[in-house]
Each structure stands twice: as C-alpha cells, then as structure tokens.
Design a protein around this motif. Structure first.
Motif, PDB file in Angstrom:
ATOM      1  N   THR A  83      15.105   3.661  -6.103  1.00 27.31           N
ATOM      2  CA  THR A  83      14.018   2.963  -6.041  1.00 27.31           C
ATOM      3  C   THR A  83      14.406   1.612  -7.262  1.00 27.31           C
ATOM      4  O   THR A  83      15.839   2.378  -8.549  1.00 27.31           O
ATOM      5  N   TYR A  84      13.703   0.890  -8.356  1.00 23.73           N
ATOM      6  CA  TYR A  84      14.197  -0.419  -8.994  1.00 23.73           C
ATOM      7  C   TYR A  84      14.651   0.419 -10.341  1.00 23.73           C
ATOM      8  O   TYR A  84      16.064   0.651 -11.060  1.00 23.73           O
TER       9      TYR A  84
ATOM     10  N   GLU B 155      12.059  -2.133  -2.893  1.00 26.16           N
ATOM     11  CA  GLU B 155      10.297  -2.337  -2.579  1.00 26.16           C
ATOM     12  C   GLU B 155       9.549  -3.605  -2.476  1.00 26.16           C
ATOM     13  O   GLU B 155      10.502  -5.293  -2.702  1.00 26.16           O
ATOM     14  N   GLU B 156       8.522  -3.739  -1.414  1.00 25.42           N
ATOM     15  CA  GLU B 156       7.934  -4.914  -1.644  1.00 25.42           C
ATOM     16  C   GLU B 156       7.934  -6.266  -2.147  1.00 25.42           C
ATOM     17  O   GLU B 156       7.669  -7.055  -2.494  1.00 25.42           O
TER      18      GLU B 156
ATOM     19  N   HIS C  46       9.093  -6.510  -5.258  1.00 31.20           N
ATOM     20  CA  HIS C  46      11.178  -6.753  -5.032  1.00 31.20           C
ATOM     21  C   HIS C  46      11.311  -7.888  -4.476  1.00 31.20           C
ATOM     22  O   HIS C  46      11.661  -8.971  -4.466  1.00 31.20           O
TER      23      HIS C  46
END
Length: 117
Positions: free
Chosen positions: A13-14, A103-104, A106
């Motif tokens: 994940t980010y 992730e969307e 982003h």
C-alpha cells in the motif's frame, strides 16, 4: 496505471511503500503498441521529461523496469549516450517484477488534486 513494483511484500500500500520497508518503488505502467511507437522512442521521451539526474528515496527512485534483454539494451544505450555527453544519470535499470496497482485514490492523483499543483 500507477502502482508498485520491485518489492518483497504481496500487497503493498502507499503507506507501507513510503515506510521504506517493502522494497517497492512507485511506478507508472506504460502499455504501448510497438507498431505506433518504439520502445526506444519511449525511452527517449522518458529521459526528456523525467529528472533522471537526482538520487531519491528508494520508493521514488528514477528507474526503468525492463521486460526483456532487448529493452534493457535500448535503455542502457540511452544512458550511456547521456553519460558520454556529460550528464549525470541516477536512473537505475531493473528487471520488471510483480506489478501491484496502487490504491484508487492514487490513480490520476494530479488530476484529482489539481488545486494542489
């Protein structure tokens, strides 16, 4: 698409990538039609737009992830040419590994947050 590649975890994940503990880099996946544009032209465009001379945190490093030896050779030839002309090139050439979409929130980040830029 933007995402993560080059790391050791299965579901980055980010926030995990930014921790520096996953080994992943943020990346942009470019899908192209070689009958329309060559890989060499894409590499030229990358180096004309991207600040390739700076070192950065691993997750933001300048890198080209190649899919095969032919792509590696094209990119290495461009780097060699830039260096022969006196340029500093921090861009790393790395084999492409498992891709993970970011992730969307982003995706298209600049367009979604245009007031910040």
């Amino acid at each position: 698409r933007v995402g993560y590649t080059g790391g050791q975890t299965d579901s980055p994940t980010y926030s995990k990538v930014c921790s520096g503990k996953t080994g992943h880099s943020e990346a942009v996946k470019v899908v192209f039609d070689p009958s329309t544009i060559s890989y060499a032209e894409l590499v030229d465009k990358f180096f004309s737009l991207h600040p390739y001379q700076y070192e950065s945190k691993p997750q933001y490093m300048s890198a080209l992830f190649y899919l095969n030896e032919a792509q590696r050779e094209v990119a290495q030839a461009k780097i060699n040419k830039l260096k022969a002309g006196g340029a500093t090139v921090a861009t790393k050439l790395l084999p492409a590994t498992m891709w993970h979409d970011a992730e969307e929130y982003h995706q298209n980040y600049h367009a979604k947050n245009s007031k910040m830029w």
